[in-house]
Design an enzyme around this catalytic site. Structure first.
Site, PDB file in Angstrom:
ATOM      1  N   GLU A  80       0.856  -1.191   0.000  1.00  0.00           N
ATOM      2  CA  GLU A  80       0.000   0.000   0.000  1.00  0.00           C
ATOM      3  C   GLU A  80       0.890   1.239   0.000  1.00  0.00           C
ATOM      4  O   GLU A  80       1.945   1.262   0.666  1.00  0.00           O
ATOM      5  CB  GLU A  80      -0.889  -0.009   1.243  1.00  0.00           C
ATOM      6  N   LYS A 179     -10.408   0.718  -1.108  1.00  0.00           N
ATOM      7  CA  LYS A 179     -10.298   0.461   0.332  1.00  0.00           C
ATOM      8  C   LYS A 179     -11.518   1.015   1.067  1.00  0.00           C
ATOM      9  O   LYS A 179     -11.844   2.188   0.950  1.00  0.00           O
ATOM     10  CB  LYS A 179      -9.018   1.091   0.880  1.00  0.00           C
ATOM     11  N   CYS A 212      -4.731  -3.206   4.140  1.00  0.00           N
ATOM     12  CA  CYS A 212      -4.295  -2.729   5.453  1.00  0.00           C
ATOM     13  C   CYS A 212      -5.383  -2.818   6.530  1.00  0.00           C
ATOM     14  O   CYS A 212      -5.712  -3.897   6.997  1.00  0.00           O
ATOM     15  CB  CYS A 212      -3.749  -1.307   5.329  1.00  0.00           C
TER      16      CYS A 212
END
Length: 501
Positions: A80, A179, A212
């Site tokens: 990321e 995300k 993440c």
């Protein structure tokens, strides 16, 4: 290629390949990248300057891709923020963004780079995949225009998304994921309106993807595994290690083990921000990992994985995480509990004041049981058994149930829960369990020097005990059963601009 779409943000990309034999195993690669960061500025740079920085990072990633491909890797995951870094405002990141189309358009940017406007980063990533015959996973920024007809359209007239892309070995865009659970500092990005469940099929299994902070979530992390039955998860992350319970390698390997899925985790590398820790994890074993707080270099890792672990004899059995703990009576300790803080959460602790013993500590509905034997009780090190049952509310909101055995920072009990790097006390035997109200519990053991415990030295029993097996005594820093109670979570874990209520 056949692309299937489902309503309400469900996105599935299924590649049906006829007359080609599926692979039983594949070579996975992850690259921990020391990102070249832009200068911190609130004023946007030119598009040319932004592309110059991104190409510098892609130059480094290109070497990793080539090296992985030359060693037979079928897929590589990069981190990321690995192409442009993270020191941005909403305005200053804009020159780094591209319009990323949905994979249904059937696009190979390397062959048709101008089809969706100016997309030099996607073109280059596509060519990396195509020229090296390898799947490439990268994290970049997507921009999508909107107008007043959309009541949630930002004032600047466009959405900005933290986005993962996957290009197959022909250079074709096969997956795009926005995300969903942004971490608090990600002020440069917008929250998607709905969680996307992105999967795609290959000759070496079915893959899911998220980013993440998403790993803490039910949507999409649990959904792609439990409902969409992926074999492997692709996981770009920019994770800064927070001891004692949230270090990247222990947490990610514990997640793969508990969810019984392959996890390919690529972290950024920045020692000043405690960012390191990447690995390739299978349901039954840690295949390879990298943790390096000493150098400023990137690292490539490769490992062979089973393509469809659910079909293997080695596939772990499901665990009933509260079975044992609910079958035994609490151990009387005859001593007082005390409070302590771990990452802004107030735990209830009890001290281990003997070299062998049985302890129970409770908070709300969670009671944690520990049986242990030390090689010796040192006077210069103190250990405590702790529990937390509550809503974590700093840098996101999510409900936790945790049992942990840890070394206190000093012999002062007020330091229990503070970060510790080394330990000399060795545990010959241990058994940790808890009365969890969730089936999602992630077991981890971290040794002195922030190393993982050898898997031959411990096991997770089907009745929910994290316990020792035969082997050398272990210098334990922390062991934990880290439970997530998703039904008690708010709608969205993250905090930031555009948060939906």
């Amino acid at each position: 290629m056949t692309t299937l779409y489902f309503p309400k943000g469900v996105v599935i990309f299924a590649l049906f390949i006829l007359n080609v034999r599926a692979l039983d195993t594949f070579i996975a690669a992850v690259y921990e990248h020391a990102v070249i960061l832009p200068n911190r500025t609130e004023k946007p740079v030119s598009n040319e300057e932004a592309l110059l920085l991104m190409n510098k990072n892609i130059d480094i990633l290109e070497e990793a891709v080539k090296l992985a491909a030359n060693q037979g890797a079928h897929i590589i995951v990069t981190p990321e923020d690995g192409i442009y870094g993270w020191v941005f405002t909403r305005e200053s990141i804009y020159p780094y963004l591209e319009d990323i189309p949905a994979p249904e358009v059937n696009w190979i940017p390397c062959r048709d780079p101008k089809r969706f406007g100016h997309t030099p980063v996607q073109e280059r990533l596509s060519c990396l995949a195509k020229d090296n015959s390898i799947y490439v996973v990268a994290n970049i920024g997507d921009k999508k225009p909107c107008n007043a007809s959309d009541p949630q359209c930002p004032l600047d007239g466009h959405y900005q998304y933290n986005t993962n892309v996957v290009f197959d070995s022909k250079g074709r865009l096969v997956a795009r994921y926005h995300k969903y659970n942004l971490f608090a500092p990600e002020i440069q990005f917008d929250f998607p309106k709905d969680s996307e469940f992105v999967t795609f099929d290959t000759l070496f299994g079915k893959f899911g993807i998220f980013t993440c902070f998403d790993i803490f979530s039910h949507d999409p992390a649990v959904v792609v595994v439990d409902e969409f039955q992926v074999d492997s998860v692709l996981y770009p992350t920019a994770w800064y290690n927070t001891l004692p319970l949230l270090s990247a390698v222990p947490f990610h390997s514990a997640w793969a083990r508990a969810m019984r899925v392959n996890l390919l985790a690529a972290n950024t590398h920045n020692t000043s921000m405690h960012m390191t820790g990447s690995g390739i994890y299978a349901p039954e074993a840690v295949k390879v990992y990298h943790y390096d707080m000493e150098t400023n270099s990137g690292q490539l890792m490769l490992a062979e994985l089973k393509s469809r672990p659910r079909h293997e004899l080695t596939y772990p059995e499901a665990v009933d995480w509260s079975a044992y703990a609910r079958s035994v009576q609490p151990f009387p300790s005859g001593q007082s509990d005390f409070p302590g803080m771990i990452y802004f959460d107030e735990f209830t602790f009890t001290e281990l004041n003997r070299d062998t013993g049985n302890y129970t500590v409770c908070q709300k509905d969670l009671c944690c049981h520990l049986t242990y034997k030390m090689s010796e009780k040192r006077v210069d090190e103190v250990y405590a058994l702790g529990t937390f049952d509550g809503l974590h509310t700093v840098e996101g909101q999510y409900y936790l149930q945790i049992c942990t055995l840890l070394k206190c920072q000093t012999t002062d009990l007020r330091t229990c829960g503070e970060p510790v790097g080394s330990a000399f006390t060795k545990f010959e035997e241990f058994s940790l369990s808890g009365t969890f109200g969730t089936s999602y519990v992630f077991p981890q053991i971290v040794l002195s020097g922030s190393q993982l415990a050898p898997e031959s030295h411990y096991e997770v029993s089907e009745d929910g005990r994290l316990r020792s097996q035969s082997g050398a005594p272990l210098p334990v820093l922390v062991m934990a059963l880290y439970g997530r109670v998703f039904e008690k979570d708010p709608q969205r874990l993250g905090q930031g601009p555009g948060k939906l209520q």
